[in-house]
Design an enzyme around this catalytic site. Structure first.
Site, PDB file in Angstrom:
ATOM      1  N   HIS A 124      -3.350 -34.849  95.746  1.00 13.73           N
ATOM      2  CA  HIS A 124      -2.084 -34.825  96.474  1.00 13.73           C
ATOM      3  C   HIS A 124      -2.293 -35.102  97.967  1.00 13.73           C
ATOM      4  O   HIS A 124      -1.671 -35.998  98.537  1.00 13.73           O
ATOM      5  CB  HIS A 124      -1.421 -33.450  96.286  1.00 13.73           C
ATOM      6  CG  HIS A 124      -0.153 -33.254  97.060  1.00 13.73           C
ATOM      7  ND1 HIS A 124       1.089 -33.287  96.466  1.00 13.73           N
ATOM      8  CD2 HIS A 124       0.076 -33.003  98.382  1.00 13.73           C
ATOM      9  CE1 HIS A 124       2.026 -33.086  97.381  1.00 13.73           C
ATOM     10  NE2 HIS A 124       1.437 -32.907  98.564  1.00 13.73           N
ATOM     11  N   GLU A 125      -3.187 -34.325  98.579  1.00 12.51           N
ATOM     12  CA  GLU A 125      -3.401 -34.494 100.018  1.00 12.51           C
ATOM     13  C   GLU A 125      -4.034 -35.850 100.335  1.00 12.51           C
ATOM     14  O   GLU A 125      -3.763 -36.438 101.382  1.00 12.51           O
ATOM     15  CB  GLU A 125      -4.261 -33.352 100.565  1.00 12.51           C
ATOM     16  CG  GLU A 125      -3.631 -31.970 100.426  1.00 12.51           C
ATOM     17  CD  GLU A 125      -2.242 -31.868 101.032  1.00 12.51           C
ATOM     18  OE1 GLU A 125      -1.930 -32.636 101.968  1.00 12.51           O
ATOM     19  OE2 GLU A 125      -1.456 -31.036 100.569  1.00 12.51           O
ATOM     20  N   HIS A 167      -1.285 -38.341 100.688  1.00 16.41           N
ATOM     21  CA  HIS A 167      -0.750 -38.363 102.053  1.00 16.41           C
ATOM     22  C   HIS A 167      -1.677 -39.166 102.968  1.00 16.41           C
ATOM     23  O   HIS A 167      -1.223 -39.937 103.817  1.00 16.41           O
ATOM     24  CB  HIS A 167      -0.660 -36.935 102.595  1.00 16.41           C
ATOM     25  CG  HIS A 167       0.547 -36.167 102.169  1.00 16.41           C
ATOM     26  ND1 HIS A 167       1.823 -36.670 102.263  1.00 16.41           N
ATOM     27  CD2 HIS A 167       0.678 -34.906 101.680  1.00 16.41           C
ATOM     28  CE1 HIS A 167       2.687 -35.751 101.841  1.00 16.41           C
ATOM     29  NE2 HIS A 167       2.013 -34.677 101.487  1.00 16.41           N
ATOM     30  N   HIS A 220      -1.242 -42.807 102.718  1.00 18.29           N
ATOM     31  CA  HIS A 220      -0.026 -43.219 103.416  1.00 18.29           C
ATOM     32  C   HIS A 220      -0.316 -43.416 104.905  1.00 18.29           C
ATOM     33  O   HIS A 220       0.184 -44.348 105.537  1.00 18.29           O
ATOM     34  CB  HIS A 220       1.047 -42.138 103.214  1.00 18.29           C
ATOM     35  CG  HIS A 220       2.444 -42.585 103.497  1.00 18.29           C
ATOM     36  ND1 HIS A 220       3.505 -41.709 103.518  1.00 18.29           N
ATOM     37  CD2 HIS A 220       2.980 -43.806 103.774  1.00 18.29           C
ATOM     38  CE1 HIS A 220       4.622 -42.365 103.788  1.00 18.29           C
ATOM     39  NE2 HIS A 220       4.328 -43.644 103.945  1.00 18.29           N
TER      40      HIS A 220
END
Length: 694
Positions: free
Chosen positions: A487-488, A491, A494
């Site tokens: 998940h991290e 980010h 991105h």
């Protein structure tokens, strides 16, 4: 969780001479390091305040130049100049606010409290600068005739809107009150978060009798013994409120009174009527936010916040959350009934309580799926999981991550990687900091030490609190921790892959209910069989995870999703209810929380994932925004369907996602970006199916 450092600047009327610091203060010039990374080995506490103040001086001069420019206002001499007006402040703010979360010291804490009011005042001095706003407005009024690119139009619109939302159109009297509100909020938020960190650090459950360890795995007891030894209590076992300690304790401890003690300590944080009590602080915050929203022309704070999101207003969000609630609560009730049946088999006549849920869920997992967490943890060595996440990014986007040695770091746990594109070009630098410690906030997040802008590549970090290595045993992750790492890193992708010309709209500078799409879609690859075969290797034998275990992991994907979704939804609805208030007179936050949860019909065995007195998300940027995780969950499940339709490593689909989402930042409307990738608006069905609710 994405954590953006919001750089609140300091007062323009404060005078300070930094001349003596120029040669020794590393913040006052571009960092003279490889890739321009922060020189953590040279940064000292005494550097921060002078750098903030010198940065203020620099930005004020740059704004004066914009205001006093005799040429006609243009996109370049107003909007771009403003976007580039604070290089020193950008450098010092990025590092300072990351350190106050990742490596807080008493000195940093005292300084953050000291600076907060003056930083808030300077931020207001800029956003309420009428001459500057006139220049911005002049450019905005002619936006249709300027021949701007889509990205330039977006930056212009966002800049103008930020000024309006910051009170530029208010009367002088209302602007004066807004300044006072912002100043109060800046210090209250710091105190709220500091109290939670203090509460986390203060709770220590020592066990000195071996029989009280019943049910706890050997690796967990070994870790607890090491922690007790480090704390000067050799021969005992220490358990804390950190996720890596609390959750396994609630999962495995056969000692029900100790589970109750742990659980109640966690859900009562900030509500102990002591020096760390948050009840009045959060009441004041909610009241001040309401007043701010009403000053700016909104009936409540949620509508003020949501006016700048995909959702647009509170009604849309509440309809969305209540619709999901109708699916999740019945599933949670059915799960509770199953757990009660298992408790009944013990023959003790006990009723299921909140401190029993994790424990009996683990038993039910074993019964239904013949799977225990301890059975799969040996295949999830942290370093292997991280390499798995890197390998997925390589197969999707062609990028590589190579460990860098000799890069300055702020703690020995931190590791650094250079990120390169498929053609070998430099994309950025990526920091990871994975283990808990007393000065680190709980949870996990991504942030930046430097934003991407044109040819300036970003410096991105992931900060987490995973299970630590103990003795000869490496860090072995739970399945939840595996998904958190992916998940991290989503980010981070991105932030790393962004290709924008202006830092104000690059990378993760997107609306709150869109920012979780790249992170949550990346979780999907973590447990795909093809991906598990790539990285899930037994830490002792090197054996690849067997198909039988993969099948068990997949079979239980929707297990306990009623609980997981309901506790998350309860927190999201609590957040919205608090910020939907149009009158906060006589507000009792705990009574209000109870009334809100009773109206929902939340069963007593489940508490909201975050209760009001320790709901750090709504202090740190997710106010009226915690729903974003579920909103983005609709997006990510729908988006992953595109990969499943064409192959999870399909190059064309990956290129579409990279180009239309990861590279675009906030350069276009988020729904436009999503439809450019997917071809249509997202559907709810995939999310309900993947959570076992359809």
């Amino acid at each position: 969780m994405f954590k953006k450092c919001i750089f609140i600047l300091a007062t323009s009327c404060m005078m300070y001479s930094c001349a003596t610091q120029t040669e020794t203060n590393p913040f006052l010039t571009e960092f003279q390091t490889e890739h321009g990374v922060p020189p953590f080995d040279k940064i000292k506490l005494e550097h921060y305040e002078p750098a903030f103040l010198k940065g203020i001086e620099e930005q004020n001069a740059n704004i004066d130049a914009i205001v006093n420019n005799s040429e006609a206002p243009t996109f370049e001499n107003v909007i771009v100049a403003f976007d580039n007006s604070s290089p020193i402040l950008d450098r010092v703010s990025a590092i300072f606010y990351n350190m106050t979360d990742a490596e807080k010291t008493d000195g940093l804490n005292e300084l953050s409290i000291k600076l907060a009011p003056t930083l808030s005042e300077h931020s207001d001095n800029i956003s309420l600068n009428q001459e500057l706003f006139k220049k911005v407005s002049a450019v905005y009024q002619q936006k249709e005739s300027l021949g701007l690119t889509t990205e330039q139009q977006r930056l212009l619109e966002e800049t103008y809107k930020d000024f309006v939302r910051s009170g530029a159109n208010l009367s002088p009297e209302k602007q004066a009150r807004l300044r006072e509100i912002n100043k109060q909020l800046s210090t209250l938020g710091l105190k709220f978060s500091d109290n939670i960190l203090n509460e986390n650090n203060a709770f220590k459950l020592y066990i000195d009798k071996e029989e009280d360890l019943a049910g706890l795995p050997d690796w967990f007891c070994q870790s607890a013994a090491e922690k007790a030894k480090e704390d000067g209590q050799e021969g005992k076992w220490l358990f804390t409120l950190g996720n890596a300690s609390r959750i396994p304790f609630l999962q495995y401890s056969a000692n029900r009174p100790l589970r109750e003690q742990m659980y109640k300590a966690y859900i009562s944080r900030g509500n102990n009527n002591d020096k760390n009590d948050n009840k009045k602080i959060i009441t004041d915050i909610v009241s001040l936010r309401l007043e701010k929203a009403q000053l700016l022309g909104f009936d409540c704070y949620s509508n003020f916040v949501l006016d700048n999101t995909m959702a647009k207003n509170s009604t849309t969000v509440m309809d969305f959350l209540n619709n999901l609630w109708s699916y999740s609560l019945p599933k949670a009730k059915a799960e509770a009934a199953e757990l009660q049946k298992i408790m009944d088999k013990d023959g003790k006549g006990e009723k299921l309580e909140g401190w029993d849920w994790w424990y009996y869920t683990e038993k039910l997992r074993k019964e239904k799926y013949n799977l225990e967490e301890d059975e799969i943890k040996p295949y999830f060595k942290l370093e292997n999981v991280r390499e798995g996440a890197f390998a997925v990014a390589n197969k999707l986007y062609g990028i590589t991550l190579t460990k860098l040695e000799g890069i300055p770091v702020y703690h020995p746990d931190v590791e650094v990687f250079e990120v390169k594109d498929a053609d070998g070009s430099h994309l950025g630098v990526f920091y990871v900091d994975y283990f808990p410690r007393p000065g680190k906030s709980g949870g996990a997040w991504m942030s930046n030490y430097r934003e991407q802008q044109g040819n300036i590549r970003p410096l991105v970090c992931n900060v987490c609190s995973f299970t630590q290595p103990v003795g000869d045993m490496p860090s072995l992750l739970t399945i939840d921790e595996v998904e958190t790492l992916f998940h991290e890193f989503g980010h981070a992708l991105h932030g790393l892959l962004t290709k924008c010309n202006y830092k104000g709209i690059s990378g993760t500078n997107v609306v709150r209910d869109f920012v979780e799409l790249p992170s949550q879609i990346n979780e999907h690859w973590a447990t795909e069989p093809e991906v598990l075969k790539m990285y899930a290797k037994h830490y002792q034998t090197g054996e690849t995870i067997p198909d039988s275990l993969i099948e068990k992991i997949l079979n239980q994907k929707t297990f306990n999703q009623g609980f997981m979704t309901t506790e998350l939804l309860a927190a999201a609805i609590l957040d919205m209810n608090l910020h939907n208030l149009t009158d906060t007179k006589d507000l009792d936050v705990l009574a209000y929380e109870k009334e809100a949860m009773d109206q929902l019909g939340l069963i007593p065995e489940i508490a909201p994932r975050y209760r009001t007195t320790y709901f750090n998300h709504i202090i740190g940027g997710y106010a009226a925004g915690y729903y974003s995780y579920l909103w983005a969950n609709v997006l990510d499940n729908d988006a992953f369907e595109a990969f499943k339709e064409h192959g999870i490593f399909d190059k064309k689909t990956a290129d579409l996602f990279r180009y239309n989402v990861l590279e675009k930042g906030n350069s276009e409307d988020p729904m436009t970006l999503y439809k450019n990738f997917r071809g249509t608006e997202p559907q709810l069905e995939p999310m309900l199916k993947n959570r076992g609710m359809k």
